[in-house]
Scaffold this motif. Sequence first.
Motif, mmCIF file in Angstrom:
data_model
loop_
_atom_site.group_PDB
_atom_site.id
_atom_site.type_symbol
_atom_site.label_atom_id
_atom_site.label_comp_id
_atom_site.label_asym_id
_atom_site.label_seq_id
_atom_site.Cartn_x
_atom_site.Cartn_y
_atom_site.Cartn_z
ATOM 1 N N UNK A 1 53.489 136.146 10.578
ATOM 2 C CA UNK A 1 53.322 135.260 9.432
ATOM 3 C C UNK A 1 51.746 135.532 8.834
ATOM 4 N N UNK A 2 51.760 135.435 7.614
ATOM 5 C CA UNK A 2 50.623 135.629 6.863
ATOM 6 C C UNK A 2 49.983 134.662 5.910
ATOM 7 N N UNK A 3 48.819 134.192 6.144
ATOM 8 C CA UNK A 3 48.537 132.971 5.279
ATOM 9 C C UNK A 3 47.783 133.296 4.312
ATOM 10 N N UNK A 4 47.741 132.833 2.970
ATOM 11 C CA UNK A 4 46.583 133.099 2.260
ATOM 12 C C UNK A 4 46.081 131.709 1.696
ATOM 13 N N UNK A 5 44.478 131.638 1.818
ATOM 14 C CA UNK A 5 44.212 130.415 1.659
ATOM 15 C C UNK A 5 42.709 130.567 0.667
ATOM 16 N N UNK A 6 43.019 129.559 -0.345
ATOM 17 C CA UNK A 6 41.801 129.643 -1.478
ATOM 18 C C UNK A 6 41.405 130.949 -1.968
ATOM 19 N N UNK B 1 54.082 136.923 -3.970
ATOM 20 C CA UNK B 1 53.740 135.625 -3.348
ATOM 21 C C UNK B 1 53.358 134.319 -4.298
ATOM 22 N N UNK B 2 53.060 134.356 -5.295
ATOM 23 C CA UNK B 2 52.883 133.389 -6.118
ATOM 24 C C UNK B 2 53.371 133.505 -7.723
ATOM 25 N N UNK B 3 53.209 132.655 -8.617
ATOM 26 C CA UNK B 3 53.250 132.850 -9.922
ATOM 27 C C UNK B 3 52.083 132.884 -10.512
ATOM 28 N N UNK B 4 51.992 132.961 -11.989
ATOM 29 C CA UNK B 4 50.580 133.222 -12.250
ATOM 30 C C UNK B 4 49.442 132.307 -12.306
ATOM 31 N N UNK B 5 48.431 132.579 -11.806
ATOM 32 C CA UNK B 5 47.186 131.894 -11.354
ATOM 33 C C UNK B 5 45.953 131.961 -12.478
ATOM 34 N N UNK B 6 45.166 131.067 -12.665
ATOM 35 C CA UNK B 6 44.160 131.277 -13.430
ATOM 36 C C UNK B 6 42.894 131.539 -12.693
ATOM 37 N N UNK B 7 41.624 131.693 -13.557
ATOM 38 C CA UNK B 7 40.382 132.150 -12.908
ATOM 39 C C UNK B 7 39.413 131.134 -12.961
ATOM 40 N N UNK B 8 39.758 130.052 -13.594
ATOM 41 C CA UNK B 8 38.635 128.887 -13.731
ATOM 42 C C UNK B 8 38.424 128.358 -12.582
ATOM 43 N N UNK B 9 37.587 127.329 -12.490
ATOM 44 C CA UNK B 9 37.246 126.455 -11.404
ATOM 45 C C UNK B 9 38.318 125.913 -10.990
ATOM 46 N N UNK B 10 38.375 125.654 -9.543
ATOM 47 C CA UNK B 10 39.673 125.121 -9.142
ATOM 48 C C UNK B 10 41.008 125.951 -8.999
ATOM 49 N N UNK B 11 41.166 126.759 -9.992
ATOM 50 C CA UNK B 11 42.342 127.701 -10.158
ATOM 51 C C UNK B 11 42.480 128.891 -9.059
ATOM 52 N N UNK B 12 42.993 128.545 -7.961
ATOM 53 C CA UNK B 12 43.296 129.483 -7.010
ATOM 54 C C UNK B 12 44.663 129.408 -6.428
ATOM 55 N N UNK B 13 44.923 130.220 -5.318
ATOM 56 C CA UNK B 13 46.313 130.329 -4.998
ATOM 57 C C UNK B 13 46.237 130.184 -3.303
ATOM 58 N N UNK B 14 47.528 129.457 -2.609
ATOM 59 C CA UNK B 14 47.610 129.546 -1.512
ATOM 60 C C UNK B 14 48.832 129.777 -1.003
ATOM 61 N N UNK B 15 49.092 130.424 0.256
ATOM 62 C CA UNK B 15 50.442 130.751 0.311
ATOM 63 C C UNK B 15 50.740 131.355 1.793
ATOM 64 N N UNK B 16 52.060 130.858 2.280
ATOM 65 C CA UNK B 16 52.240 131.676 3.711
ATOM 66 C C UNK B 16 53.387 132.399 3.516
ATOM 67 N N UNK B 17 53.554 133.442 4.184
ATOM 68 C CA UNK B 17 54.665 134.285 4.217
ATOM 69 C C UNK B 17 55.130 134.919 5.421
ATOM 70 N N UNK B 18 56.481 134.680 5.715
ATOM 71 C CA UNK B 18 57.072 135.148 6.999
ATOM 72 C C UNK B 18 57.557 136.752 6.786
ATOM 73 N N UNK B 19 57.239 137.658 7.555
ATOM 74 C CA UNK B 19 57.862 138.928 7.486
ATOM 75 C C UNK B 19 58.531 139.491 8.644
#
Lengths: 167, 215
Positions: free
Chosen positions: B72-77, B128-146
Amino acid sequence: MGLVQVATNTVTSAVSSVTLTGINSDDVYMVALNNVQPASDGAYLRMRFTVSASADTSSNYDRATKELRADTTFGNSAQTNADGFNFIENGTNTSETHNNIMYLYNFNNASEYSFATFEETSFMYSETLRGRNGGGVLTETQATDGVNYFFSSGNIASGTFTLYKVI
Amino acid sequence: MSEFGYIPEAPEQSFGNNKGIFTPKDIYDLTRADKYTNYGQLDHLITTNVSSNVSTVNFTGLETYGNYNVFLLTLNDITIEHDNKLIGMEFLSNGVASSTNYQVAGQSCMSNGSFNEIKGTSYPALRLTDNIGNATNECANSYVYIYNNLDSTKYSFITYHGLFQSNSNVQGSEFGSGVLPTTRFDNGLRLHPDQNGSSNFTGGNFSLYGIKEYS
């Protein structure tokens, strides 16, 4: 989140089905399936819940999933009043296998239905990637204590099936 | 005395069925042999915290942590230097990326009502995500099972579910599947801030867990 293993079965020679039991609390449970492959080409994995360790074969299973396909338009895959849940057709060539993380809810509660979510990734017998994401329910107010897996035809040739309690 | 040193020799020890008097060395040896009951089968293996620009995040030598069938891989903020980038992941075999095309099937869901099928059989990496931004609060989170990546006779699969803010600050999520259709020993992961090009991760936490099973 933590996991405690409740039961596991690694199939290395063909068996007709795999049953994992031991759900005896109101916690959420998780099942990890990996490398699950049929002995017969084109067979699809099926799943039932168990009552007192025996598969519930009633026609009370409902399922709604999105079918994700790498090579063509996605589909909706659903069933009502079925005698088990159906998954993607796999094959007997290398890695035409089924992998899945399932979360199980309300199994131990005799006054509620038993639910499961599915997060499947499979390689079909046609050598393309398929996934099914969604969930299903057994519409019976009864306690269920485990899960039962088998293929639509033929045996399970390989695979690891593990049941965990989420703590 | 048993081969592990515990007394008495019988019964044979196994997960969920340990009997006898154990020294710390017995416990160590039995644990390494998967014969000692350690409750808690979600094993934290590695966390990488990003606080300044890095072009990739790599996890290598995964077999040294144990012979896990599922990770399990987690991506946070997770934040990215440039706008409109989507996070990708490649498998590494002893540090070597694959030249084989990845197959991907994901459903993108945006809060503005835009839903898109993400599919293909020749992607340069898993996503693991679609397109994200780089402004304040534009971030990504995800979990991945491998799945199966340490099995050199099987393909390596993932399922994932990402949650993010797009470059126009629209909430989105994406879930789906991916596979590297090559039989390899994939003992490493490489996370890219841009599946199709280059950028830098600027912040966030990447954590890898092993899902243990006792046969």
